[in-house]
Design a protein around this motif. Structure first.
Motif, PDB file in Angstrom:
ATOM      1  N   GLU A  42       3.773   6.822  -0.264  1.00 26.10           N
ATOM      2  CA  GLU A  42       3.627   7.620   0.942  1.00 26.10           C
ATOM      3  C   GLU A  42       4.958   8.091   1.518  1.00 26.10           C
TER       4      GLU A  42
ATOM      5  N   ARG B 218       0.930   3.984  -3.012  1.00 26.43           N
ATOM      6  CA  ARG B 218       0.574   5.372  -2.756  1.00 26.43           C
ATOM      7  C   ARG B 218       1.783   6.294  -2.679  1.00 26.43           C
TER       8      ARG B 218
ATOM      9  N   TYR C 177       0.839  -1.211   0.000  1.00 27.61           N
ATOM     10  CA  TYR C 177       0.000   0.000   0.000  1.00 27.61           C
ATOM     11  C   TYR C 177       0.869   1.254   0.000  1.00 27.61           C
TER      12      TYR C 177
END
Length: 206
Positions: free
Chosen positions: A147, A145, A141
């Motif tokens: 991040e 993304r 994830y």
């Protein structure tokens, strides 16, 4: 990890050799010219990184929140501390008596056997596999993304450099996630079949 990646890449393109884990990477360094000296430097570096992880876990120098996510992050730093202490000891063990200890496969199988011997050991190992798979999903994830971009000083980077760094971060995190997912699956299989030899560490997953 760079050495592990290069060795795995050689196998993938049919150039020979074999895949290995972190301990095997240390052995590869040991067999090079000036390998003992290189391992001393590596051992000091690994111990230093372990200490930094302990500082992040205990003193919360990164000021993470005291919520569930923050606690999990600090516990993760603690786990990394123990992993890198083990690697540092393996490096110094190779330097002192030519033995870096057990491979990650052997260690994983030993721990699995110990847990399976306990009451309710099977569900505990299953939970361990699920946790590993969960961490893998979280890494996937974060990679998807991007991040980690908040850690970059993007305004100081040329666009091409920024694109390359972000791409490398995504591929790297995704690769670690895939390996952890495989480790998790093998742990679950070992638990359900009550066979510790089915468990795999980093080298076995690769």
């Amino acid at each position: 990890y760079l050495i592990m990646g290069l060795l795995a890449g050689r196998v993938a393109i049919g150039a020979g050799g074999s895949v290995t884990d972190t301990k095997g990477a240390l052995v590869t360094i040991y067999t090079q010219p000036f390998g003992r000296l290189l391992l001393v430097v590596m051992g000091i570096g690994l111990a230093g990184y372990a200490l930094w992880c302990a500082v992040r876990a205990v003193l919360n120098v990164e000021h993470v929140k005291d919520d569930a996510k923050g606690i999990a992050q600090r516990l993760g730093y603690g786990a990394v501390f123990f992993a890198y202490v083990g690697l540092a000891l393996a490096a110094f063990g190779l330097v002192s008596h030519g033995n870096g200890g057990k491979s990650t496969d052997q260690q994983t199988q030993d721990w699995t056997a110990s847990f399976l011997a306990l009451p309710f050991g099977t569900p505990l190992v299953v939970i361990g596999g699920i946790v590993a798979a969960g961490v893998a999903a979280a890494l996937g994830y974060v990679a998807f993304r991007s991040e980690f971009k908040s850690s970059l000083k993007r305004w100081q980077m040329p666009q091409n450099a920024e694109n390359i760094v972000i791409w490398m971060g995504q591929v790297g995190l995704a690769a670690i996630g895939v390996v952890l997912a495989i480790v998790g699956v093998f742990l679950i299989v070992a638990a359900l079949q009550h066979d510790p030899s089915k468990a795999k560490g980093l080298g076995g997953a690769l």
